[in-house]
Structures are given as structure tokens and as C-alpha cells.
Design a protein around this motif. Structure first.
Motif, PDB file in Angstrom:
ATOM      1  N   ASP A   1      32.393  63.759  -0.684  1.00  0.00           N
ATOM      2  CA  ASP A   1      33.269  64.865  -1.047  1.00  0.00           C
ATOM      3  C   ASP A   1      32.855  66.031  -0.147  1.00  0.00           C
ATOM      4  O   ASP A   1      31.886  66.734  -0.420  1.00  0.00           O
ATOM      5  CB  ASP A   1      33.060  65.206  -2.525  1.00  0.00           C
TER       6      ASP A   1
ATOM      7  N   HIS B   1      30.603  63.426 -10.125  1.00  0.00           N
ATOM      8  CA  HIS B   1      32.049  63.647 -10.133  1.00  0.00           C
ATOM      9  C   HIS B   1      32.649  63.247 -11.477  1.00  0.00           C
ATOM     10  O   HIS B   1      32.218  62.267 -12.095  1.00  0.00           O
ATOM     11  CB  HIS B   1      32.705  62.839  -9.020  1.00  0.00           C
TER      12      HIS B   1
ATOM     13  N   PRO C   1      36.583  62.749 -13.539  1.00  0.00           N
ATOM     14  CA  PRO C   1      37.991  62.495 -13.218  1.00  0.00           C
ATOM     15  C   PRO C   1      38.742  63.807 -12.975  1.00  0.00           C
ATOM     16  O   PRO C   1      38.386  64.850 -13.522  1.00  0.00           O
ATOM     17  CB  PRO C   1      38.518  61.790 -14.471  1.00  0.00           C
ATOM     18  N   GLY C   2      39.747  63.745 -12.151  1.00  0.00           N
ATOM     19  CA  GLY C   2      40.582  64.916 -11.897  1.00  0.00           C
ATOM     20  C   GLY C   2      39.990  65.893 -10.905  1.00  0.00           C
ATOM     21  O   GLY C   2      40.407  67.048 -10.852  1.00  0.00           O
ATOM     22  N   GLY C   3      39.003  65.459 -10.131  1.00  0.00           N
ATOM     23  CA  GLY C   3      38.425  66.334  -9.119  1.00  0.00           C
ATOM     24  C   GLY C   3      37.455  67.366  -9.652  1.00  0.00           C
ATOM     25  O   GLY C   3      37.097  68.310  -8.954  1.00  0.00           O
ATOM     26  N   ARG C   4      37.010  67.183 -10.888  1.00  0.00           N
ATOM     27  CA  ARG C   4      36.043  68.122 -11.484  1.00  0.00           C
ATOM     28  C   ARG C   4      34.634  67.600 -11.256  1.00  0.00           C
ATOM     29  O   ARG C   4      34.434  66.501 -10.754  1.00  0.00           O
ATOM     30  CB  ARG C   4      36.337  68.276 -12.976  1.00  0.00           C
ATOM     31  N   TYR C   5      33.643  68.407 -11.654  1.00  0.00           N
ATOM     32  CA  TYR C   5      32.243  68.080 -11.419  1.00  0.00           C
ATOM     33  C   TYR C   5      31.439  68.249 -12.696  1.00  0.00           C
ATOM     34  O   TYR C   5      31.754  69.080 -13.544  1.00  0.00           O
ATOM     35  CB  TYR C   5      31.650  69.015 -10.357  1.00  0.00           C
TER      36      TYR C   5
ATOM     37  N   GLU D   1      29.935  71.733 -16.725  1.00  0.00           N
ATOM     38  CA  GLU D   1      31.058  71.192 -15.976  1.00  0.00           C
ATOM     39  C   GLU D   1      31.641  72.290 -15.105  1.00  0.00           C
ATOM     40  O   GLU D   1      31.544  73.473 -15.433  1.00  0.00           O
ATOM     41  CB  GLU D   1      32.131  70.650 -16.922  1.00  0.00           C
TER      42      GLU D   1
ATOM     43  N   ASP E   1      35.071  73.271 -12.311  1.00  0.00           N
ATOM     44  CA  ASP E   1      36.379  72.919 -11.754  1.00  0.00           C
ATOM     45  C   ASP E   1      36.365  72.863 -10.236  1.00  0.00           C
ATOM     46  O   ASP E   1      37.197  72.190  -9.643  1.00  0.00           O
ATOM     47  CB  ASP E   1      37.438  73.941 -12.202  1.00  0.00           C
ATOM     48  N   THR E   2      35.428  73.589  -9.604  1.00  0.00           N
ATOM     49  CA  THR E   2      35.393  73.635  -8.138  1.00  0.00           C
ATOM     50  C   THR E   2      33.992  73.288  -7.644  1.00  0.00           C
ATOM     51  O   THR E   2      33.004  73.377  -8.386  1.00  0.00           O
ATOM     52  CB  THR E   2      35.754  75.036  -7.608  1.00  0.00           C
TER      53      THR E   2
END
Length: 153
Positions: A35, A78, A80-84, A97, A99-100
Motif C-alpha cells: 500500500d 489493513h 476492509p474498505g481501505g481502512r487501517y 482504527e 480512515d487514512t
């Protein structure tokens, strides 16, 4: 040798801490399966850029030593949905958690151990030894490389 190339042992040069760590970062920055947003965000953070990075299953790990893993720094997984998800040092300790990639990096930085400095050349035992040594008695990079070659040669 290019600006991002680090000397290798095969070049006849013993790499210093910065060379070893930057070479690891450069490998991650150029891996197609990573990523890249996350790796770039972590590399842009000076506190993380001084640590030894690695990846396992696209998770981004950091170590305070170069020979093995210190296992005392949070890492990024990682979702799902591109979150961390930032966890650590163990997988059972959830930091938070994000979002970016930048938010994930900030969570890792917030969870760094006290007095977290540049990764040391060597294994966890070398890191432990240096942490127990008064600062004025800690050898510089050249002395550590010399000591390490005495131990292996």
C-alpha cells in the motif's frame, strides 16, 4: 551509486544505521504489492523513518533494531474498505482504527515507546544493552560497527 542506493557489504563498505534503515525503506517504497500511500505516509514521518521497516502480509511493521524485531512498536494492518487498524506491540493490543494512511501513521507515532530513537544495528540484545548504558557511554556508529564485526569475525 544513486542517491537512494545504500552501500552493501558486497561493495566492501559496512553500512551504517542510516544506510541499513534507508535501504529497507527504499525496498518497501518500490514494492508493487505494498500500500504505497501507507508506506509513503510512514516514510514522511521522521520518527518512523528512523526505524527499521518491514512488511508481512501487507502489514507495515517497525523495529528499533535492524538484526531482528524489537516487538515494542505498534504496527499497521489493513481493514476492509481501505481502512487501517493500528495494533501493538502485540496483535491483541488495539491502538485504534484509521480512515487514512496519515491517521494510521499518527496512531503509530502516538504509541512509540518512550525515548524511541534511531534503530540500532544489531539484534534485540544490542538494543537492550544500549538502553541500560548511560548516554555518555553509548558508542557511535563506527564503534558499534567495529564491535559487531569483532563479534562475527
Amino acid at each position: 551509486m544513486g542517491a537512494t542506493d545504500a552501500p552493501s557489504v558486497s561493495d566492501g563498505a559496512e553500512p551504517g544505521q542510516g544506510d541499513v534503515v534507508e535501504a529497507a525503506w527504499q525496498r518497501l517504497l518500490h514494492r508493487e504489492d505494498m500500500d504505497i500511500r501507507l508506506v509513503r505516509a510512514a516514510h514522511a514521518e521522521p520518527l518512523l523513518r528512523q526505524l527499521h521497516p518491514s512488511s508481512s502480509h501487507q502489514d507495515l511493521h517497525f523495529s528499533r533494531c535492524t538484526g531482528d524485531w524489537s516487538w515494542d512498536v505498534p504496527f499497521v494492518m489493513h481493514l476492509p474498505g481501505g481502512r487501517y487498524l493500528v495494533v501493538g506491540p502485540s496483535r491483541s493490543q488495539i491502538v485504534g482504527e484509521a480512515d487514512t494512511a496519515e491517521e494510521a501513521v499518527a496512531l503509530v507515532v502516538g504509541g512509540l515507546p518512550p525515548s524511541c530513537g534511531p534503530a540500532v544495528i544489531g539484534r534485540r540484545e544490542e538494543l537492550d544493552r544500549l538502553e541500560m548504558t548511560p548516554p555518555e557511554q553509548i558508542p557511535g556508529d563506527d564503534e558499534r560497527r567495529s564491535h559487531a564485526s569483532d563479534q562475527t569475525g
